[in-house]
Motif scaffolding. Structure first.
Motif, PDB file in Angstrom:
ATOM      1  N   GLY A   1      -4.353   3.223  -2.436  1.00 56.01           N
ATOM      2  CA  GLY A   1      -3.055   3.151  -1.766  1.00 56.01           C
ATOM      3  C   GLY A   1      -2.894   4.330  -0.819  1.00 56.01           C
ATOM      4  N   CYS A   2      -1.732   4.413  -0.197  1.00 60.00           N
ATOM      5  CA  CYS A   2      -1.475   5.484   0.774  1.00 60.00           C
ATOM      6  C   CYS A   2      -1.273   6.824   0.072  1.00 60.00           C
ATOM      7  N   SER A   3      -0.660   6.784  -1.098  1.00 64.93           N
ATOM      8  CA  SER A   3      -0.568   7.949  -1.953  1.00 64.93           C
ATOM      9  C   SER A   3       0.040   9.159  -1.248  1.00 64.93           C
ATOM     10  N   MET A   4      -0.644  10.281  -1.364  1.00 63.30           N
ATOM     11  CA  MET A   4      -0.098  11.557  -0.897  1.00 63.30           C
ATOM     12  C   MET A   4      -0.197  11.724   0.620  1.00 63.30           C
ATOM     13  N   CYS A   5      -0.644  10.688   1.325  1.00 68.05           N
ATOM     14  CA  CYS A   5      -0.647  10.773   2.781  1.00 68.05           C
ATOM     15  C   CYS A   5       0.781  10.895   3.278  1.00 68.05           C
ATOM     16  N   LEU A   6       1.696  10.147   2.655  1.00 64.06           N
ATOM     17  CA  LEU A   6       3.093  10.235   3.087  1.00 64.06           C
ATOM     18  C   LEU A   6       4.050  10.380   1.919  1.00 64.06           C
ATOM     19  N   ALA A   7       3.520  10.458   0.701  1.00 66.41           N
ATOM     20  CA  ALA A   7       4.354  10.792  -0.443  1.00 66.41           C
ATOM     21  C   ALA A   7       5.549   9.864  -0.630  1.00 66.41           C
TER      22      ALA A   7
ATOM     23  N   ASP B   1       0.787  -1.234   0.000  1.00 67.37           N
ATOM     24  CA  ASP B   1       0.000   0.000   0.000  1.00 67.37           C
ATOM     25  C   ASP B   1       0.823   1.290   0.000  1.00 67.37           C
ATOM     26  N   HIS B   2       1.922   1.327   0.738  1.00 61.98           N
ATOM     27  CA  HIS B   2       2.646   2.595   0.901  1.00 61.98           C
ATOM     28  C   HIS B   2       3.307   3.093  -0.378  1.00 61.98           C
ATOM     29  N   ASN B   3       3.853   2.156  -1.147  1.00 63.84           N
ATOM     30  CA  ASN B   3       4.687   2.504  -2.298  1.00 63.84           C
ATOM     31  C   ASN B   3       4.011   2.400  -3.645  1.00 63.84           C
TER      32      ASN B   3
ATOM     33  N   GLY C   1      -5.413  -2.678  -1.016  1.00 64.40           N
ATOM     34  CA  GLY C   1      -5.714  -1.331  -0.543  1.00 64.40           C
ATOM     35  C   GLY C   1      -4.903  -1.010   0.693  1.00 64.40           C
ATOM     36  N   ILE C   2      -5.227   0.105   1.331  1.00 64.20           N
ATOM     37  CA  ILE C   2      -4.520   0.477   2.555  1.00 64.20           C
ATOM     38  C   ILE C   2      -4.823  -0.577   3.616  1.00 64.20           C
ATOM     39  N   VAL C   3      -3.795  -1.072   4.233  1.00 67.07           N
ATOM     40  CA  VAL C   3      -3.925  -2.216   5.138  1.00 67.07           C
ATOM     41  C   VAL C   3      -5.010  -1.989   6.195  1.00 67.07           C
ATOM     42  N   HIS C   4      -5.147  -0.748   6.678  1.00 68.49           N
ATOM     43  CA  HIS C   4      -6.147  -0.482   7.725  1.00 68.49           C
ATOM     44  C   HIS C   4      -7.561  -0.328   7.161  1.00 68.49           C
ATOM     45  N   VAL C   5      -7.673  -0.226   5.853  1.00 67.72           N
ATOM     46  CA  VAL C   5      -8.998  -0.187   5.239  1.00 67.72           C
ATOM     47  C   VAL C   5      -9.443  -1.608   4.898  1.00 67.72           C
TER      48      VAL C   5
ATOM     49  N   GLY D   1       3.082  -3.494  11.534  1.00 65.22           N
ATOM     50  CA  GLY D   1       4.227  -2.598  11.600  1.00 65.22           C
ATOM     51  C   GLY D   1       3.851  -1.231  11.066  1.00 65.22           C
ATOM     52  N   ASP D   2       2.948  -0.561  11.762  1.00 61.15           N
ATOM     53  CA  ASP D   2       2.422   0.724  11.306  1.00 61.15           C
ATOM     54  C   ASP D   2       1.639   1.356  12.452  1.00 61.15           C
ATOM     55  N   SER D   3       1.912   2.626  12.719  1.00 59.61           N
ATOM     56  CA  SER D   3       1.334   3.238  13.918  1.00 59.61           C
ATOM     57  C   SER D   3      -0.177   3.435  13.831  1.00 59.61           C
ATOM     58  N   HIS D   4      -0.733   3.458  12.627  1.00 54.74           N
ATOM     59  CA  HIS D   4      -2.172   3.687  12.516  1.00 54.74           C
ATOM     60  C   HIS D   4      -3.020   2.422  12.660  1.00 54.74           C
ATOM     61  N   THR D   5      -2.376   1.382  13.167  1.00 50.24           N
ATOM     62  CA  THR D   5      -3.085   0.135  13.469  1.00 50.24           C
ATOM     63  C   THR D   5      -4.204   0.374  14.485  1.00 50.24           C
TER      64      THR D   5
ATOM     65  N   SER E   1      -5.967  13.240   5.439  1.00 50.00           N
ATOM     66  CA  SER E   1      -5.116  12.275   6.132  1.00 50.00           C
ATOM     67  C   SER E   1      -4.941  12.656   7.597  1.00 50.00           C
ATOM     68  N   ASN E   2      -3.896  12.147   8.242  1.00 49.97           N
ATOM     69  CA  ASN E   2      -3.806  12.271   9.698  1.00 49.97           C
ATOM     70  C   ASN E   2      -2.578  12.998  10.220  1.00 49.97           C
ATOM     71  N   ARG E   3      -1.635  13.320   9.349  1.00 49.56           N
ATOM     72  CA  ARG E   3      -0.417  13.974   9.843  1.00 49.56           C
ATOM     73  C   ARG E   3      -0.096  15.201   9.009  1.00 49.56           C
TER      74      ARG E   3
ATOM     75  N   GLY F   1       6.981  18.485   5.877  1.00 51.23           N
ATOM     76  CA  GLY F   1       7.487  17.599   4.830  1.00 51.23           C
ATOM     77  C   GLY F   1       6.733  16.294   4.651  1.00 51.23           C
ATOM     78  N   ARG F   2       5.682  16.067   5.439  1.00 49.65           N
ATOM     79  CA  ARG F   2       4.989  14.783   5.388  1.00 49.65           C
ATOM     80  C   ARG F   2       4.480  14.458   3.971  1.00 49.65           C
ATOM     81  N   GLN F   3       3.931  15.479   3.293  1.00 50.75           N
ATOM     82  CA  GLN F   3       3.361  15.228   1.960  1.00 50.75           C
ATOM     83  C   GLN F   3       4.316  15.641   0.854  1.00 50.75           C
TER      84      GLN F   3
ATOM     85  N   GLY G   1      -8.204  10.994   0.749  1.00 54.91           N
ATOM     86  CA  GLY G   1      -7.736   9.615   0.817  1.00 54.91           C
ATOM     87  C   GLY G   1      -7.183   9.302   2.194  1.00 54.91           C
ATOM     88  N   SER G   2      -6.383   8.225   2.297  1.00 53.70           N
ATOM     89  CA  SER G   2      -5.692   7.744   3.500  1.00 53.70           C
ATOM     90  C   SER G   2      -6.550   6.831   4.366  1.00 53.70           C
ATOM     91  N   CYS G   3      -5.879   6.156   5.301  1.00 56.00           N
ATOM     92  CA  CYS G   3      -6.572   5.218   6.192  1.00 56.00           C
ATOM     93  C   CYS G   3      -7.499   5.946   7.153  1.00 56.00           C
ATOM     94  N   THR G   4      -7.399   7.276   7.229  1.00 57.18           N
ATOM     95  CA  THR G   4      -8.313   8.038   8.076  1.00 57.18           C
ATOM     96  C   THR G   4      -9.654   8.234   7.360  1.00 57.18           C
TER      97      THR G   4
HETATM   98  S1  SF4 Z   1      -1.224   6.935   7.707  1.00 55.79           S
HETATM   99 FE1  SF4 Z   1      -1.034   7.231   5.527  1.00 55.79          FE
HETATM  100  S2  SF4 Z   1       0.846   6.110   5.031  1.00 55.79           S
HETATM  101 FE2  SF4 Z   1       0.196   5.362   7.034  1.00 55.79          FE
HETATM  102  S3  SF4 Z   1      -1.098   3.577   6.585  1.00 55.79           S
HETATM  103 FE3  SF4 Z   1      -2.446   5.360   6.699  1.00 55.79          FE
HETATM  104  S4  SF4 Z   1      -2.651   6.034   4.577  1.00 55.79           S
HETATM  105 FE4  SF4 Z   1      -0.864   4.716   4.674  1.00 55.79          FE
END
Ligand code: SF4
Lengths: 209, 469
Positions: free
Chosen positions: B408-414, B63-65, B107-111, B128-132, B430-432, B436-438, B346-349
């Motif tokens: 995908g995660c896309s522009m959430c973390l670029a 999802d991230h890449n 898709g995004i793992v949390h979705v 292995g991701d803080s938004h778990t 997104s959530n952050r 430089g996040r995006q 977008g994003s898992c949020t």
């Molecule tokens: S916070 Fe952004 S980069 Fe991390 S899992 Fe969610 S969508 Fe992907």
């Protein structure tokens, strides 16, 4: 993980204080997908001229011809400070470093080293100074005995060192966290079996697409 | 037996053993994997000649890449491609089920985990991701872990952990029209700060949480980590059960009945004690917009950019000054006068179907402002994308001049090709909003999907309650 019992090696005298993990392995090498292979980038900025792997800096101690194959690093205080990247011990281990001697090590780094089978020996500053003096001109051979917690140097000196019992046990037996957890395998299995009985829906058939 | 919180119950139900120093060995029911934090874990297993403890507990996706444009063209960036290919290879070698880049379920793992019924009430879920923390919305104990722990879970199905303290965020009232779960969680973070939940597991409860849809609860729990808590959770209820029923990996038949009976016990006892409790009244909230470089730097849309001179303490004065400089904002500017260059939905949020519906609702029959350079709509999964297309949402977006992308995660973390250029300002769901996040030098304002969509149309932030496009 490789067990650490005794080791005979020359020491690599890296006479700098506060060597941080970014110096040990710069951040451009963190995109790797492997733990292995980082040894060639160890101390990258100091070890090569202009970031050119084919142009080693002869003034950097790791490049000394008489120290090739040495497995013990001699360092100054607060070695391994900075970011918590586990890539630092990965790079040291991949290069072949099995032990490091210094007046002090940074906390998280020390933890990460034990996880990766690297013995850290903390000695008094005067002792470290003596070792640097002896190691500077020509390679200084040392013999490390972990069970006895002793370090013998070829110039006839003997030093004893402290180590936490847990870390010693881990290193002596070459155990990593996973192995230590697997010592509880029966408890895990029993727990899992009970869970499967009570909540079979948590267990599924794996599909392959 | 003493009264227990939901977190106490989930913890106890997974505790295999505890050591004298307080370390507890917890059983892990579900392990989610993605391409960025798993490669060294797999190579560690390989080097030690280890197998997975329980293959069926794991599920992987890239999802991230992944690119959000034409998938058939593959991944242009070599390091990204290598990470994705490595995940494919590792999953094949170790037998892990994977929703690869070309799978509809990707898709995004949390979705995708809740969507597939892979996250269930009463589970422990790690990744292995803080938004778990997102998965806590279904009544699971879910938290992010590091790569060494990923390897540990793969090999042992367990983790060593220490229990957190209990915190409850009690939400009174219900959200007014135009105010969403995203605004609620931003307001909560604005109230308690990004360290407000540190060392705690947060339970979100009260009428305002019960009134949210399950997807809305996911949005709230997703950002528990932005409030400093490793996990957030909501007690499962009839809405949770209705959401899960019939999903591919949800229990069926007799199992379903048994599961629901058990899930109904997953709530804090009425006399349970919390170490910390805060209250917020949802009915008083307005749409929220972040103005700085931390999620706690957030205000209602009718407010003005704050003056550092009015900061409550010197530390914040310094942080606000630095944030305004980075964000290119003047103190006193009304939030509604801030113009945006790009919009990211977008994003898992906020990339589930309800989020896209809310955005489309605003956009229907309108066009993006000429001053807005690009609007990316990136669905959270292939199935969300298919659902949106079945409802014609993609057409609404396209006709508005928005770009309809692959999941995908896309522009959430670029990490892929979608990013901001230096100095560009973005309304993002997104959530952050970190520096430089995006993209290096990019300026992020966190908002709800409806607010982002409206900003794309108007060219600046608007108060949805008064705005008619
Ligand atoms: S916070 Fe952004 S980069 Fe991390 S899992 Fe969610 S969508 Fe992907």
């Amino acid at each position: 993980m490789q067990a650490f019992t005794t080791l005979d090696s020359a020491v690599i005298p890296l006479d700098r204080a506060n060597v941080d993990t970014d110096a040990i392995i710069p951040k451009q090498f963190l995109k790797t997908i492997e733990r292995q292979g980082l040894g060639q980038f160890l101390f990258f900025d100091w070890r090569y001229r202009d970031g050119d792997l084919s142009d080693p800096n002869p003034d950097f101690v790791l490049n000394r011809v008489d120290l090739q194959g040495a497995q013990v690093l001699l360092a100054q205080q607060n070695f391994g400070c900075g970011s918590s990247r586990e890539h630092a011990p990965w790079a040291l281990a991949d290069y072949g470093i099995r032990a490091a001697i210094a007046p002090s090590f940074a906390d998280i780094f020390a933890n990460n080293c034990v996880q990766n089978g690297i013995l850290l020996i903390t000695l008094q500053q005067e002792t470290i100074d003596t070792l640097f003096l002896a190691a500077r001109a020509a390679p200084l051979q040392v013999h490390i005995d972990l069970a006895a917690q002793e370090l013998h140097s070829a110039d006839g000196q003997h030093y004893s060192f402290d180590i936490a019992p847990g870390a010693k046990h881990k290193l002596l037996n070459g155990l990593d966290d996973i192995q230590m957890t697997l010592a509880h395998a029966d408890a895990i299995r029993a727990f899992e079996a009970e869970r499967r009985r009570q909540m079979p829906w948590l267990f599924r058939e794996v599909q392959h697409g | 037996m003493t009264a227990q919180t939901l977190y106490d119950k989930l913890w106890e139900q997974h505790r295999i053993l505890s050591e004298e120093d307080g370390r507890t060995l917890l059983y892990i029911d579900r392990h989610l994997l993605h391409e960025v934090t798993s490669p060294q874990a797999f190579s560690g297993l390989r080097a030690a000649g280890r197998k997975l403890w329980r293959v069926d507990a794991n599920i992987a996706t890239a999802d991230h890449n992944v690119p959000t444009t034409d998938r058939a063209a593959g991944i242009a960036d070599a390091t990204s491609r290598l990470q994705v290919e490595t995940l494919d290879r590792n999953c094949a070698e170790f037998g892990v089920e994977e929703y690869g880049m070309l799978d509809r379920r990707q898709g995004i793992v949390h979705v995708i985990a809740p969507e597939q019924g892979l996250t269930l009430p009463g589970m422990t879920v790690v990744c292995g991701d803080s938004h778990t923390a997102t998965h806590g919305a279904l009544g699971a104990l879910a938290f992010g872990i590091g790569t060494t722990e990923v390897e540990h879970v793969l090999a042992t199905q367990c983790l060593w952990a220490r229990k957190s303290k209990n915190m409850r965020v009690w939400v009174d009232g219900t959200l007014p029209q135009g105010v969403t779960a995203k605004d609620l969680v931003l307001a909560i973070i604005g109230q308690i700060g990004t360290a407000g939940g540190t060392g705690h597991a947060i339970e979100f409860a009260g009428p305002g949480i019960e009134a949210l849809s399950v997807e809305g609860r996911m949005t709230v729990c997703n950002m528990a980590i932005e409030a400093g808590a490793r996990s957030g959770m909501v007690a499962p209820d009839a809405k949770t059960f209705a959401y899960l029923q019939g999903r591919p990996h949800a229990p069926q038949g007799d199992d379903w009945e048994r599961a629901v009976a058990f899930w109904q016990t997953l709530h804090s006892d009425s006399d349970a004690q919390f170490d910390r409790e805060i209250r917020i009244d949802a009915s008083q909230l307005l749409p929220q917009v972040t103005w700085g470089t931390s999620p706690e730097m957030v205000l209602s849309v009718d407010a003005k950019v704050p003056d550092p001179a009015a900061a409550p303490d010197p530390v914040r004065r310094e942080a606000w000054t630095r944030a305004l400089e980075y964000m290119g904002l003047q103190a006193g500017t009304p939030i509604s006068e801030i113009a945006v260059d790009k919009v990211f939905i977008g994003s898992c949020t906020n990339a589930r179907i309800e989020d896209l519906r809310a955005a489309a609702e605003i956009v229907r029959g309108k066009r993006k402002a000429d001053s807005v350079k690009a609007v990316l709509v990136v669905p959270g999964s292939g199935l969300v994308k298919a659902q949106a297309e079945a409802e014609g949402l993609d057409e609404i977006f396209r006709q508005a001049g928005f770009e309809w992308r692959e999941p995908g995660c896309s522009m959430c973390l670029a990490m892929n090709a979608d990013r901001l250029e230096p100095g560009e300002r973005c309304a993002a769901t997104s959530n952050r909003n970190f520096e430089g996040r995006q993209g290096a030098g990019g300026r992020t304002h966190l908002v709800s999907p409806a607010m982002a969509a409206a900003a794309a149309i108007a060219g600046h932030f608007v108060d949805l309650r008064r705005w008619h496009g």
